[in-house]
Enzyme design. Sequence first.
Site, mmCIF file in Angstrom:
data_model
loop_
_atom_site.group_PDB
_atom_site.id
_atom_site.type_symbol
_atom_site.label_atom_id
_atom_site.label_comp_id
_atom_site.label_asym_id
_atom_site.label_seq_id
_atom_site.Cartn_x
_atom_site.Cartn_y
_atom_site.Cartn_z
ATOM 1 N N LYS A 164 0.841 -1.206 0.000
ATOM 2 C CA LYS A 164 0.000 0.000 0.000
ATOM 3 C C LYS A 164 0.871 1.249 0.000
ATOM 4 C CE LYS A 164 -3.255 2.629 2.925
ATOM 5 N NZ LYS A 164 -4.097 2.639 4.143
ATOM 6 N N ASP A 192 -12.155 7.161 3.684
ATOM 7 C CA ASP A 192 -10.955 6.911 4.484
ATOM 8 C C ASP A 192 -10.572 5.423 4.483
ATOM 9 O OD1 ASP A 192 -8.802 7.489 6.069
ATOM 10 O OD2 ASP A 192 -9.953 7.773 7.917
ATOM 11 N N ARG A 210 -7.717 -0.424 0.852
ATOM 12 C CA ARG A 210 -8.282 -1.605 0.181
ATOM 13 C C ARG A 210 -8.701 -1.293 -1.249
ATOM 14 N NH1 ARG A 210 -12.670 -2.019 4.867
ATOM 15 N NH2 ARG A 210 -10.993 -0.935 5.951
ATOM 16 N N GLU A 269 -9.432 3.733 2.100
ATOM 17 C CA GLU A 269 -8.911 3.860 0.737
ATOM 18 C C GLU A 269 -7.857 2.809 0.414
ATOM 19 O OE1 GLU A 269 -7.670 5.378 3.245
ATOM 20 O OE2 GLU A 269 -5.539 5.027 2.936
ATOM 21 N N LYS A 327 -10.007 12.911 8.140
ATOM 22 C CA LYS A 327 -9.540 12.466 9.447
ATOM 23 C C LYS A 327 -9.505 13.646 10.420
ATOM 24 C CE LYS A 327 -6.531 8.637 8.067
ATOM 25 N NZ LYS A 327 -7.268 7.585 8.799
ATOM 26 N N ASP A 381 1.584 6.288 5.683
ATOM 27 C CA ASP A 381 0.601 5.364 5.130
ATOM 28 C C ASP A 381 1.101 4.690 3.845
ATOM 29 O OD1 ASP A 381 -1.804 4.105 5.602
ATOM 30 O OD2 ASP A 381 -3.007 5.560 4.505
ATOM 31 N N ASP A 392 -2.551 10.184 3.698
ATOM 32 C CA ASP A 392 -3.949 9.811 3.849
ATOM 33 C C ASP A 392 -4.666 10.837 4.718
ATOM 34 O OD1 ASP A 392 -6.383 8.592 4.046
ATOM 35 O OD2 ASP A 392 -5.709 6.926 5.323
HETATM 36 N N1 BES Z 1 -4.300 4.394 6.937
HETATM 37 C C1 BES Z 1 -5.474 4.183 7.700
HETATM 38 C C2 BES Z 1 -5.294 3.164 8.800
HETATM 39 C C3 BES Z 1 -4.465 3.608 9.976
HETATM 40 C C4 BES Z 1 -4.972 4.479 10.911
HETATM 41 C C5 BES Z 1 -3.210 3.088 10.170
HETATM 42 C C6 BES Z 1 -4.209 4.847 12.002
HETATM 43 C C7 BES Z 1 -2.455 3.438 11.268
HETATM 44 C C8 BES Z 1 -2.954 4.322 12.184
HETATM 45 C C9 BES Z 1 -6.594 3.673 6.796
HETATM 46 O O1 BES Z 1 -6.590 4.180 5.523
HETATM 47 C C10 BES Z 1 -7.866 4.086 7.430
HETATM 48 O O2 BES Z 1 -8.109 5.252 7.524
HETATM 49 N N2 BES Z 1 -8.646 3.122 7.864
HETATM 50 C C11 BES Z 1 -9.878 3.395 8.509
HETATM 51 C C12 BES Z 1 -10.873 2.400 8.002
HETATM 52 C C13 BES Z 1 -12.282 2.694 8.436
HETATM 53 C C14 BES Z 1 -12.784 3.956 7.776
HETATM 54 C C15 BES Z 1 -13.156 1.514 8.073
HETATM 55 C C16 BES Z 1 -9.673 3.229 10.006
HETATM 56 O O3 BES Z 1 -8.969 2.312 10.423
HETATM 57 O O4 BES Z 1 -10.194 4.045 10.753
HETATM 58 ZN ZN ZN Z 2 -4.824 4.782 4.768
HETATM 59 MN MN MN Z 3 -7.632 6.004 5.360
#
Ligand code: BES
Ligand code: ZN
Ligand code: MN
Length: 498
Positions: free
Chosen positions: A267, A349, A353, A351, A279, A290, A272
Amino acid sequence: MEYFTTTSKASRRAADCVIVGVYERNKLSSGAGDIDTASKGEIKKRIKSGDVSNAVGRCTILTNVSGVKADRVAVVGLGAPAKLDATAYKKAVTAAMQAISQTKAKTVYNSLTLESVDSTSPYYLARHTAEAANDVLYRFTQLKSGRKPAGSPLKSVGLAIAKRGDAAASKRGAMHGDGIAAGVALAKDLGNLPANVCTPSYLARTARKLAAGNGKLTTKVLNETEMKRLGMGSLLSVTAGTAEPAKLIVMQYKNAGSEKPVVLVGKGVTFDTGGISLKPGPSMDEMKFDMCGAAGVIGTMAAVAAMKLPINVNVVVPAVENMPGSVATKPGDIVKSMSGQTIEVLNTDAEGRLILCDALTYSRRFKPAAIIDVATLTGACVVALGAHRSAIMSNNDSLRDEIFASGEAAEDRGWPMPLGDEYAAQLKSNFADMANIGGHGGGAVTAGCFLGKFTDGLNWAHLDIAGVAWKSGAKKGASGRPVPMLSQFLLERCGALP
Ligand code: BES
Ligand code: ZN
Ligand code: MN
């Protein structure tokens, strides 16, 4: 780093520093015993006076020890003899290297490679020594102005061996340790660089540079027009809100004839923001990390090339920036992936996947023997496993076990998490083939299940490295994980281990 192996005694070897150890109950490592004898009891005296500690990872540097050729003796605590496993050994060597790096020592002689560390072989004792030395010496100073602090002058590390017959394994361990460390350092650099420097184009340039001048390695970069032609509507929906061009980076390392390759997909979200599902502000800067999945697979490729492994490995990196904007993807938008499946983007968010699914579909053309995607995918994974272990999910239990074992051997650990229809059902959408979020509960697993919808028939595993890819707080910085775990996996696969 240069490495040499030697059978000479700790007291007899001329070096700027020699590393020895003390265990609980005043038991000395073989090197410490030798120095204690040569110096007429200096080490035991220091134990008695309380100047040296036997706690794992405590190190004291002694100077002018009589009867000893080396200028300094680094005495490091080894804890209980029965508990000295590879983890404790690495911790001890790291502490010694840390202390030595504060001195002017250029050559070090590590006598701890003579200790019996559960079943750890001369190969691993040397490899962990090399990894520890490199880890301690790593600095990220490229964006500091002015005169940079002079780093440690350490340039040569000696590895004690019991017999000449161990030399080859020990040297090989050091060579592999340096190769893995080079991959780790590259992954750390890429992670630590800010998003205004480390863009998708920067990642692509880095991949190209790695391949330049290496006959076994090629890099190809697809632009947005080419991705559109391939039907990567899911990946492209993530890049819609940014001016920064997206890239699909494809690296191929060929050193095993026509064998099917292992494909590593990373990834590469270079920043992000969350997109329209923006966020919150605090710690948002950390979303420059990220792209640590991308850094991890590119770093692993660097390690493979450095170790010249007899294997075929491909790396595929979907690289994008996730930004809000007037033309950004909106919650509820439905996009079509390269696989033909449609996705309702309920949260912009989620994104990672969305870019990985198209990269996984693209990777089918390589007919992978195994395919592993690596991603800072979910905050839920951090809740589940914290900052210590990566999550391992797979549609094949033996692949999952193989990756788990690699993590253990490389001191870069993972832990299995499930996949399954009951979790996948959470991704149901009223309007498209699936939604991109799984609602309440099991967020790391539902993210894995989303990817699972694109890996039918593949020997696939997914690593969620959200908790381990970087450290927050005062020691903020990329960790270079899971380069050691993946390197170990590939070392095992191609039979390059003793
Ligand atoms: N890059 C983030 C995941 C992340 C968050 C990694 C904090 C490390 C620390 C990912 O893109 C994301 O935002 N995931 C969301 C998914 C949710 C919207 C289903 C998350 O984990 O909040
Ligand atoms: Zn992310
Ligand atoms: Mn995200």
